[in-house]
Design a protein around this motif. Structure first.
Motif, PDB file in Angstrom:
ATOM      1  N   SER A   1       0.665  -1.303   0.052  1.00  0.00           N
ATOM      2  CA  SER A   1      -0.025   0.021   0.010  1.00  0.00           C
ATOM      3  C   SER A   1       0.964   1.483   0.115  1.00  0.00           C
ATOM      4  O   SER A   1       0.430   2.246  -0.670  1.00  0.00           O
ATOM      5  CB  SER A   1      -1.098   0.006   1.088  1.00  0.00           C
ATOM      6  OG  SER A   1      -1.642  -0.997   1.254  1.00  0.00           O
ATOM      7  N   ALA A   2       1.908   1.337   0.844  1.00  0.00           N
ATOM      8  CA  ALA A   2       2.810   2.567   0.702  1.00  0.00           C
ATOM      9  C   ALA A   2       3.436   2.699  -0.398  1.00  0.00           C
ATOM     10  O   ALA A   2       3.972   3.868  -0.951  1.00  0.00           O
ATOM     11  CB  ALA A   2       3.814   2.168   2.123  1.00  0.00           C
ATOM     12  N   SER A   3       3.878   1.482  -1.348  1.00  0.00           N
ATOM     13  CA  SER A   3       4.542   1.913  -2.651  1.00  0.00           C
ATOM     14  C   SER A   3       3.646   2.370  -3.509  1.00  0.00           C
ATOM     15  O   SER A   3       4.315   2.904  -4.711  1.00  0.00           O
ATOM     16  CB  SER A   3       5.179   0.450  -3.068  1.00  0.00           C
ATOM     17  OG  SER A   3       4.022  -0.511  -3.238  1.00  0.00           O
ATOM     18  N   GLY A   4       2.494   2.479  -3.437  1.00  0.00           N
ATOM     19  CA  GLY A   4       1.485   2.820  -4.493  1.00  0.00           C
ATOM     20  C   GLY A   4       1.472   4.331  -4.497  1.00  0.00           C
ATOM     21  O   GLY A   4       1.228   4.707  -5.727  1.00  0.00           O
ATOM     22  N   GLY A   5       1.633   5.250  -3.397  1.00  0.00           N
ATOM     23  CA  GLY A   5       1.831   6.638  -3.844  1.00  0.00           C
ATOM     24  C   GLY A   5       2.754   7.132  -4.804  1.00  0.00           C
ATOM     25  O   GLY A   5       2.440   7.903  -5.872  1.00  0.00           O
ATOM     26  N   PRO A   6       4.254   6.655  -4.513  1.00  0.00           N
ATOM     27  CA  PRO A   6       5.082   7.322  -5.358  1.00  0.00           C
ATOM     28  C   PRO A   6       4.796   6.730  -7.119  1.00  0.00           C
ATOM     29  O   PRO A   6       5.206   7.243  -8.049  1.00  0.00           O
ATOM     30  CB  PRO A   6       6.218   6.616  -4.833  1.00  0.00           C
ATOM     31  CG  PRO A   6       6.016   6.448  -3.334  1.00  0.00           C
ATOM     32  CD  PRO A   6       4.618   6.281  -3.445  1.00  0.00           C
ATOM     33  N   PHE A   7       4.264   5.602  -7.083  1.00  0.00           N
ATOM     34  CA  PHE A   7       3.901   4.751  -8.377  1.00  0.00           C
ATOM     35  C   PHE A   7       2.946   5.857  -8.987  1.00  0.00           C
ATOM     36  O   PHE A   7       3.059   6.161 -10.243  1.00  0.00           O
ATOM     37  CB  PHE A   7       3.595   3.354  -8.425  1.00  0.00           C
ATOM     38  CG  PHE A   7       3.105   3.078  -9.564  1.00  0.00           C
ATOM     39  CD1 PHE A   7       3.784   2.605 -10.546  1.00  0.00           C
ATOM     40  CD2 PHE A   7       1.696   2.703  -9.947  1.00  0.00           C
ATOM     41  CE1 PHE A   7       3.570   1.967 -11.866  1.00  0.00           C
ATOM     42  CE2 PHE A   7       1.478   2.235 -10.936  1.00  0.00           C
ATOM     43  CZ  PHE A   7       2.030   1.819 -12.096  1.00  0.00           C
TER      44      PHE A   7
ATOM     45  N   ASP B   1       2.233   9.019  -8.427  1.00  0.00           N
ATOM     46  CA  ASP B   1       2.451  10.270  -8.666  1.00  0.00           C
ATOM     47  C   ASP B   1       3.531  10.308 -10.091  1.00  0.00           C
ATOM     48  O   ASP B   1       3.211  11.172 -10.818  1.00  0.00           O
ATOM     49  CB  ASP B   1       3.639  10.676  -7.760  1.00  0.00           C
ATOM     50  CG  ASP B   1       2.697  11.034  -6.210  1.00  0.00           C
ATOM     51  OD1 ASP B   1       1.262  11.100  -6.357  1.00  0.00           O
ATOM     52  OD2 ASP B   1       3.175  11.198  -5.298  1.00  0.00           O
ATOM     53  N   GLY B   2       4.444   9.521  -9.922  1.00  0.00           N
ATOM     54  CA  GLY B   2       5.020   9.102 -11.246  1.00  0.00           C
ATOM     55  C   GLY B   2       4.290   9.096 -12.499  1.00  0.00           C
ATOM     56  O   GLY B   2       4.458   9.465 -13.612  1.00  0.00           O
ATOM     57  N   TYR B   3       3.246   8.278 -12.541  1.00  0.00           N
ATOM     58  CA  TYR B   3       2.306   7.975 -13.728  1.00  0.00           C
ATOM     59  C   TYR B   3       1.750   9.248 -13.963  1.00  0.00           C
ATOM     60  O   TYR B   3       1.642   9.569 -15.154  1.00  0.00           O
ATOM     61  CB  TYR B   3       1.339   6.788 -13.240  1.00  0.00           C
ATOM     62  CG  TYR B   3       0.227   6.460 -14.331  1.00  0.00           C
ATOM     63  CD1 TYR B   3       0.823   5.860 -15.429  1.00  0.00           C
ATOM     64  CD2 TYR B   3      -0.870   7.091 -14.111  1.00  0.00           C
ATOM     65  CE1 TYR B   3      -0.289   5.746 -16.514  1.00  0.00           C
ATOM     66  CE2 TYR B   3      -1.981   6.723 -15.117  1.00  0.00           C
ATOM     67  CZ  TYR B   3      -1.752   6.108 -16.169  1.00  0.00           C
ATOM     68  OH  TYR B   3      -2.724   5.758 -17.266  1.00  0.00           O
ATOM     69  N   VAL B   4       1.040   9.979 -12.983  1.00  0.00           N
ATOM     70  CA  VAL B   4       0.468  11.353 -13.333  1.00  0.00           C
ATOM     71  C   VAL B   4       1.301  12.224 -13.956  1.00  0.00           C
ATOM     72  O   VAL B   4       0.869  12.827 -14.911  1.00  0.00           O
ATOM     73  CB  VAL B   4      -0.249  11.752 -12.156  1.00  0.00           C
ATOM     74  CG1 VAL B   4      -0.833  13.231 -12.330  1.00  0.00           C
ATOM     75  CG2 VAL B   4      -1.536  10.747 -11.684  1.00  0.00           C
ATOM     76  N   LEU B   5       2.331  12.270 -13.467  1.00  0.00           N
ATOM     77  CA  LEU B   5       3.366  13.220 -13.997  1.00  0.00           C
ATOM     78  C   LEU B   5       3.790  12.981 -15.348  1.00  0.00           C
ATOM     79  O   LEU B   5       4.052  13.994 -16.254  1.00  0.00           O
ATOM     80  CB  LEU B   5       4.454  13.648 -12.922  1.00  0.00           C
ATOM     81  CG  LEU B   5       4.191  14.348 -11.674  1.00  0.00           C
ATOM     82  CD1 LEU B   5       5.368  14.192 -11.006  1.00  0.00           C
ATOM     83  CD2 LEU B   5       3.582  15.707 -12.039  1.00  0.00           C
ATOM     84  N   SER B   6       4.113  11.649 -15.671  1.00  0.00           N
ATOM     85  CA  SER B   6       4.314  11.330 -16.831  1.00  0.00           C
ATOM     86  C   SER B   6       3.368  11.460 -17.950  1.00  0.00           C
ATOM     87  O   SER B   6       3.607  12.031 -19.146  1.00  0.00           O
ATOM     88  CB  SER B   6       5.088   9.850 -17.106  1.00  0.00           C
ATOM     89  OG  SER B   6       3.813   8.942 -16.697  1.00  0.00           O
ATOM     90  N   ILE B   7       2.084  11.179 -17.614  1.00  0.00           N
ATOM     91  CA  ILE B   7       0.845  11.364 -18.500  1.00  0.00           C
ATOM     92  C   ILE B   7       0.868  12.784 -18.920  1.00  0.00           C
ATOM     93  O   ILE B   7       0.294  13.219 -19.962  1.00  0.00           O
ATOM     94  CB  ILE B   7      -0.409  10.704 -17.655  1.00  0.00           C
ATOM     95  CG1 ILE B   7      -0.233   9.320 -17.924  1.00  0.00           C
ATOM     96  CG2 ILE B   7      -1.457  11.204 -18.818  1.00  0.00           C
ATOM     97  CD1 ILE B   7      -0.071   8.705 -19.186  1.00  0.00           C
ATOM     98  N   ILE B   8       0.714  13.756 -17.758  1.00  0.00           N
ATOM     99  CA  ILE B   8       0.884  15.138 -17.953  1.00  0.00           C
ATOM    100  C   ILE B   8       1.823  15.582 -19.001  1.00  0.00           C
ATOM    101  O   ILE B   8       1.694  16.394 -19.905  1.00  0.00           O
ATOM    102  CB  ILE B   8       0.918  15.932 -16.792  1.00  0.00           C
ATOM    103  CG1 ILE B   8      -0.313  15.584 -15.890  1.00  0.00           C
ATOM    104  CG2 ILE B   8       1.058  17.293 -16.879  1.00  0.00           C
ATOM    105  CD1 ILE B   8      -1.562  16.126 -16.378  1.00  0.00           C
ATOM    106  N   GLY B   9       3.251  15.163 -18.857  1.00  0.00           N
ATOM    107  CA  GLY B   9       4.316  15.455 -19.648  1.00  0.00           C
ATOM    108  C   GLY B   9       4.073  14.984 -21.177  1.00  0.00           C
ATOM    109  O   GLY B   9       4.200  15.773 -22.163  1.00  0.00           O
ATOM    110  N   VAL B  10       3.610  13.680 -21.398  1.00  0.00           N
ATOM    111  CA  VAL B  10       3.294  13.523 -22.798  1.00  0.00           C
ATOM    112  C   VAL B  10       2.084  14.199 -23.368  1.00  0.00           C
ATOM    113  O   VAL B  10       2.190  14.576 -24.491  1.00  0.00           O
ATOM    114  CB  VAL B  10       2.859  11.942 -22.515  1.00  0.00           C
ATOM    115  CG1 VAL B  10       2.347  11.440 -23.885  1.00  0.00           C
ATOM    116  CG2 VAL B  10       4.023  11.007 -21.986  1.00  0.00           C
ATOM    117  N   ALA B  11       0.939  14.419 -22.478  1.00  0.00           N
ATOM    118  CA  ALA B  11      -0.034  15.257 -22.952  1.00  0.00           C
ATOM    119  C   ALA B  11       0.475  16.454 -23.358  1.00  0.00           C
ATOM    120  O   ALA B  11      -0.322  17.110 -24.253  1.00  0.00           O
ATOM    121  CB  ALA B  11      -1.070  15.203 -22.006  1.00  0.00           C
ATOM    122  N   MET B  12       1.244  17.279 -22.459  1.00  0.00           N
ATOM    123  CA  MET B  12       1.737  18.602 -22.678  1.00  0.00           C
ATOM    124  C   MET B  12       2.116  18.722 -23.956  1.00  0.00           C
ATOM    125  O   MET B  12       1.831  19.767 -24.785  1.00  0.00           O
ATOM    126  CB  MET B  12       2.636  18.883 -21.817  1.00  0.00           C
ATOM    127  CG  MET B  12       2.969  20.270 -21.723  1.00  0.00           C
ATOM    128  SD  MET B  12       1.510  21.530 -21.411  1.00  0.00           S
ATOM    129  CE  MET B  12       1.372  20.838 -19.449  1.00  0.00           C
TER     130      MET B  12
END
Length: 87
Positions: free
Chosen positions: A22-28, A30-41
């Motif tokens: 459960s604790a490892s889900g947060g950083p995963f 966060d990285g997913y969201v930021l990479s999607i924003i970067g690709v969409a940008m």
């Protein structure tokens, strides 16, 4: 025997595995969201004609959302535990 040694020598249980998962889900996420924003940008900036300032606002809004969400999630269990102690 100190408290630290007791915790270090505790046997690994299903609770510990579930907690680590459960604790490892947060950083995963966060990285997913930021990479999607970067690709969409890349596509949004040309499609919508965004200026550099507008791209910065979109990028920082995702970071701000992550910060606010993490702060809220970190505080909410603490509040519910304290409320149950008061009752």
């Amino acid at each position: 025997m100190t408290a630290t040694n007791t915790l270090d020598d505790a046997p690994l249980s299903a609770f510990h595995k579930r907690l680590a998962f459960s604790a490892s889900g947060g950083p995963f996420l966060d990285g997913y969201v930021l990479s999607i924003i970067g690709v969409a940008m890349v596509h949004l900036s040309t499609e919508w004609g965004l200026t550099t300032a507008a791209q910065g606002v979109v990028g920082i809004s995702s970071m701000l959302g992550i910060f606010v969400g993490a702060s809220w999630v970190a505080v909410s269990p603490t509040c519910s535990v304290e409320e149950s102690r008061i009752r």
